[in-house]
Design a protein around this motif. Structure first.
Motif, short mmCIF file in Angstrom:
data_model
loop_
_atom_site.label_atom_id
_atom_site.label_comp_id
_atom_site.label_asym_id
_atom_site.label_seq_id
_atom_site.Cartn_x
_atom_site.Cartn_y
_atom_site.Cartn_z
N ALA A 37 -4.63 6.45 -6.26
CA ALA A 37 -3.49 6.51 -5.35
C ALA A 37 -3.09 5.11 -4.90
N ALA A 38 -4.07 4.25 -4.61
CA ALA A 38 -3.76 2.89 -4.17
C ALA A 38 -3.13 2.08 -5.28
N VAL A 39 -3.66 2.19 -6.48
CA VAL A 39 -3.11 1.44 -7.62
C VAL A 39 -1.70 1.91 -7.93
N GLU A 40 -1.49 3.22 -7.91
CA GLU A 40 -0.14 3.75 -8.15
C GLU A 40 0.84 3.23 -7.10
N ALA A 41 0.42 3.23 -5.84
CA ALA A 41 1.30 2.73 -4.78
C ALA A 41 1.61 1.25 -4.99
N ALA A 42 0.61 0.47 -5.39
CA ALA A 42 0.83 -0.96 -5.62
C ALA A 42 1.83 -1.18 -6.76
N VAL A 43 1.66 -0.46 -7.85
CA VAL A 43 2.58 -0.60 -8.98
C VAL A 43 3.99 -0.17 -8.56
N ASP A 44 4.08 0.92 -7.80
CA ASP A 44 5.38 1.37 -7.29
C ASP A 44 6.03 0.31 -6.42
N ALA A 45 5.21 -0.46 -5.71
CA ALA A 45 5.72 -1.50 -4.81
C ALA A 45 6.06 -2.79 -5.55
N GLY A 46 5.90 -2.80 -6.86
CA GLY A 46 6.24 -3.98 -7.64
C GLY A 46 5.12 -4.99 -7.78
#
Length: 317
Positions: A37-46
């Motif tokens: 979830a954290a990695v996905e959020a980071a990628v989503d945040a650019g």
């Protein structure tokens, strides 16, 4: 696969919060899910650069990240992976120490590669200065890793200009990064340059000239602790922090962004082109940092100073 920190990345994701409790020896499925979830959020945040250290969660942070990579085909080719070595945690009655012996560096990198499930590190940082380290021996270990294709680039963490110069003199490749604690709350790196020729300079422990050395030599400064543990975006413990948080919130509203972005913009606005490290494990807070990854810092000269002086709580000398 991506190259490391040539100048384009605005924000890093720090993985210290992944992998469960510090005291437990193993991680579970819930820890892997939280890391995903954290990695996905980071990628989503650019964010495309992920910062590790071999000691984070006693190796479990790297291990759960390796699990995430194994479950996401193609992700490794789209991101940059950075880790650190050089700290040995306390073990039983033996206290923690620093260890930058050549054999230790080689061993720690091998272990990190295994946990991360990758065949190469984009960047390796030396985590803390080891007073017993021989710079020539350290450099030989690093160049061996480079020749083998195991590490693409090198940097340091928590080091001053003189220490960086001494190591660089033995290296055939340039050091690309220096990671230091920097935030709107931790300002000694900034104030070292304005307290020169004042009595207050004696109380500032930051090695003066380090920021300038890094700028002059193309070494990207990475700021750990960049969100100041939420002092201006969540919890406030003092009146000064409350005043600063209100100013941060006001600027965020005026600029159509989040308080987290404003706090990170304050670092990024500095001409050293500081790259903040976002260390929260909360997907919501990671996504709140997105504008710091995709927008130029939108702080006027006076707004930047307003934040500094409010957080400082007293006039400049």
């Amino acid at each position: 696969m991506t190259t490391t920190l040539p100048g384009g990345e605005r924000l890093l994701y720090g993985c210290m919060g992944l992998g469960g409790d510090w005291d437990s020896e193993k991680y579970g499925s819930q820890d892997i899910a939280a890391a995903e979830a954290a990695v996905e959020a980071a990628v989503d945040a650019g964010i495309t650069v992920f910062d590790h250290a071999d000691i984070y969660r006693r190796g479990k942070a790297e291990a759960v990240f390796g699990e995430v990579l194994s479950r996401a085909p193609g992700l490794r080719e789209r991101i940059t992976v950075q880790t650190k070595c050089g700290i040995r945690l306390a073990d039983g009655d033996r206290p923690g120490i620093y260890d930058l012996r050549g054999d230790s560096i080689l061993q720690r990198v091998e272990e990190s590669l295994t946990r991360l499930r990758t065949d190469v590190l984009d960047t390796l940082l030396l985590h803390r200065p080891d007073p017993l380290a021989d710079p020539a021996e350290v450099a030989e270990a690093l160049m061996s890793l480079h020749r083998q294709g195991l590490v693409r680039a090198f940097g340091v963490s928590n080091m001053g200009a003189a220490q960086i110069e001494e190591l660089q003199a033995h290296l055939d490749v340039p050091l690309v990064a220096n990671q230091l604690e920097m935030s709107l709350a931790r300002r000694d790196w900034l104030e070292a340059g304005v307290l020169v020729n004042t009595a207050a300079a004696a109380g500032n422990g930051f090695p003066f000239g380090t920021v300038e050395h890094c700028r002059r030599n193309g070494i990207r400064i990475q700021a750990w602790g960049a969100l100041a543990q939420g002092r201006y975006t969540g919890r406030q413990e003092t009146d000064r922090e409350q005043r600063t948080a209100r100013l941060v919130a006001s600027l965020a509203e005026a600029k159509g962004t989040t308080p987290e972005a404003v706090v990170l913009w304050w670092l990024q606005r500095h001409p050293a082109r500081i790259v903040p490290v976002v260390g929260t494990a909360s997907p919501a807070r990671i996504r709140a940092c997105r504008d710091a990854a995709v927008r130029e810092p939108e702080l006027a000269h006076e707004e930047w100073y307003d934040l500094w002086l409010t957080a400082r709580g007293e006039p400049l000398p």
